[in-house]
Each structure stands twice: as C-alpha cells, then as structure tokens.
Motif scaffolding. Structure first.
Motif, PDB file in Angstrom:
ATOM      1  N   UNK A  30      -1.467  11.673   6.282  1.00 48.56           N
ATOM      2  CA  UNK A  30      -0.467  10.735   5.757  1.00 48.56           C
ATOM      3  C   UNK A  30       0.930  11.392   5.852  1.00 48.56           C
ATOM      4  N   UNK A  31       1.003  12.530   5.361  1.00 51.92           N
ATOM      5  CA  UNK A  31       2.245  13.095   5.463  1.00 51.92           C
ATOM      6  C   UNK A  31       2.788  13.111   6.988  1.00 51.92           C
ATOM      7  N   UNK A  34      -5.662   3.654   4.076  1.00 52.26           N
ATOM      8  CA  UNK A  34      -4.764   2.691   4.019  1.00 52.26           C
ATOM      9  C   UNK A  34      -3.420   2.958   4.128  1.00 52.26           C
ATOM     10  N   UNK A  35      -3.041   4.091   3.405  1.00 45.46           N
ATOM     11  CA  UNK A  35      -1.616   4.449   3.595  1.00 45.46           C
ATOM     12  C   UNK A  35      -1.402   4.817   5.071  1.00 45.46           C
ATOM     13  N   UNK A  36      -2.292   5.524   5.621  1.00 44.34           N
ATOM     14  CA  UNK A  36      -1.939   5.917   7.034  1.00 44.34           C
ATOM     15  C   UNK A  36      -1.766   4.853   7.961  1.00 44.34           C
ATOM     16  N   UNK A  50       3.973   9.674   7.769  1.00 40.92           N
ATOM     17  CA  UNK A  50       5.199   9.489   7.129  1.00 40.92           C
ATOM     18  C   UNK A  50       6.484  10.170   7.825  1.00 40.92           C
ATOM     19  N   UNK A  51       6.190  11.229   8.267  1.00 37.30           N
ATOM     20  CA  UNK A  51       7.486  12.036   9.056  1.00 37.30           C
ATOM     21  C   UNK A  51       7.783  11.276  10.218  1.00 37.30           C
ATOM     22  N   UNK A  52       6.740  10.691  10.925  1.00 31.48           N
ATOM     23  CA  UNK A  52       6.827   9.955  12.246  1.00 31.48           C
ATOM     24  C   UNK A  52       7.727   8.661  12.057  1.00 31.48           C
ATOM     25  N   UNK A  81       0.712  -1.166   0.030  1.00 28.62           N
ATOM     26  CA  UNK A  81       0.052  -0.037  -0.030  1.00 28.62           C
ATOM     27  C   UNK A  81       0.852   1.146   0.063  1.00 28.62           C
ATOM     28  N   UNK A  82       2.012   1.137   0.711  1.00 27.29           N
ATOM     29  CA  UNK A  82       2.695   2.312   0.832  1.00 27.29           C
ATOM     30  C   UNK A  82       3.670   2.600  -0.619  1.00 27.29           C
ATOM     31  N   UNK A  83       3.957   1.640  -0.923  1.00 20.22           N
ATOM     32  CA  UNK A  83       5.036   1.607  -2.174  1.00 20.22           C
ATOM     33  C   UNK A  83       3.990   1.738  -3.411  1.00 20.22           C
TER      34      UNK A  83
END
Length: 220
Positions: free
Chosen positions: A77-78, A32-34, A81-83, A23-25
């Motif tokens: 999501x951003x 779902x990405x989160x 992703x930063x975390x 899902x991420x790639x």
C-alpha cells in the motif's frame, strides 16, 4: 511545442469511483486500499495532464497520501501510494508534501521518485523544511533516500538557490561522517553533486571536506 501542450486536462478524480476514494480516506482492507489507489494511478497514467480546476481536491488527496506514507503498515500500500503521489505531482503544481516512509527498498525507490516529482513542481524553499526534518531523523534508510534525492536534484537544477544550499549542505556534510557506510557514500555523492552545481562557491558551504577529492568525485 512539446507533447504536453496537446494533451487535454482531465478531471480524473471525477472518474475515480466514490467507493475507492472512501476506502482510501476512511480505511478498509489493505487489498482494497491498494486496488483503489491502483485504479487512480491507472487513470492518471492514461490522462497525465490533470485538471487545474481540482487543485483543492488534489491537495486533500495528497494529505491522505501523506498519512498513508507516514502510518501505513502494509508495504504494498505504501509503495502504491508513493506512485500516486508521484503521478499527482506530475499533473498540477502540488508542493510542500512530506514523503518520508522508507523502511524497505521498494518503498524507498517509490518515495524517491515521488519526492523528485514533487520537487519539479515547486521552488527549493518549499521542500527545504521537509528535507531538513527528514535528515534529522535517526533512520539510515530515510537519510539514504533524501541524500539520493539531493544528488539527483542538483543534476536537475539549472539555477542555484543560495539559501536552500546554505541550509541543507551542512547537514549533508555531517552525514559524510555517519556511522552507516551507505549513508556516508550517498552523502559524498550528494556533496560532489552540490559542488558541481555551485562551482567555486561551494567551498563556502562544504568547509574542509571540499578539498577531499576522493569524496567529492563521487557526485560528478
């Protein structure tokens, strides 16, 4: 001997479900990405000492996170992703990553933490290029985040990397006259922090602003 020494290395990526990584790639719904990233974050929080045998895979994941931070439209999501980037940086030594997505405060805070975590795993030279590129962008939010990072970074350093400060400080000096008042304030704080770290040698980099105590004292 610190607590880190007693922790076992854990290959968290082998424990991260394959469908989450896909899902991420490859993309999917924002939720779902989160959820996929949150699942990975939870694994890393529970197992902070990441396996050094998976450095290549971690590097590939950081590349994917960089794409999210650069292009993702969903703020949740951003931030997530930063975390993830922050947690990765605290595990094995990962460096030279571009983290510059900061339109909203919650994202800026997460990115600032991630950038600081990355900086602790590498030498100043490796983050210099990204910093200079970021500070050249017109966005006041980007400038604010990077200036805040420099302020904190100077307090963290216990040795001076002259080439790094020779390259970065003139850009910070320029921002002390920026049209955005918050950028100006954060630039002055960063310059004060630089002066505190460099001592008398700071004058060579700061120029006339070095004698402006009202501005310099903001970083002390």
């Amino acid at each position: 001997m610190d607590e880190w020494t007693f922790l076992d290395e854990v290959d968290v990526l082998s424990k991260w479900p394959a469908e989450h990584r896909k899902v991420v790639t490859e993309g999917g719904k924002w939720s779902e990405r989160r959820d996929a990233l949150e699942a990975l974050n939870k694994l890393m929080e529970e197992n902070p000492r990441l396996s050094t045998t998976s450095l290549t895979i971690y590097g590939e994941l950081m590349d994917e996170l960089r794409k999210i931070l650069d292009r993702e439209s969903n703020i949740v999501v951003v931030s997530t992703a930063a975390r993830t980037a922050e947690l990765l940086a605290q595990g094995p030594p990962i460096s030279d990553q571009k983290i510059k997505r900061q339109e909203e405060k919650n994202v800026r805070d997460a990115v600032s933490s991630a950038l600081f975590a990355v900086s602790q795993t590498t030498i100043p030279e490796r983050i210099q290029k990204d910093l200079m590129e970021g500070m050249a962008l017109p966005s006041p939010e980007v400038k604010q985040t990077l200036l805040e990072f420099i302020y904190k970074y100077c307090k963290f350093l216990d040795a001076v990397d002259v080439p790094f400060f020779k390259a970065v400080t003139p850009l910070v000096v320029k921002m002390a006259s920026d049209s955005d008042v918050t950028v100006r304030d954060k630039a002055c704080a960063a310059l004060g922090s630089i002066r505190r770290l460099l001592g008398p040698g700071a004058a060579a980099f700061l120029g006339p602003i070095a004698t402006d105590n009202a501005k310099m004292e903001k970083g002390l």
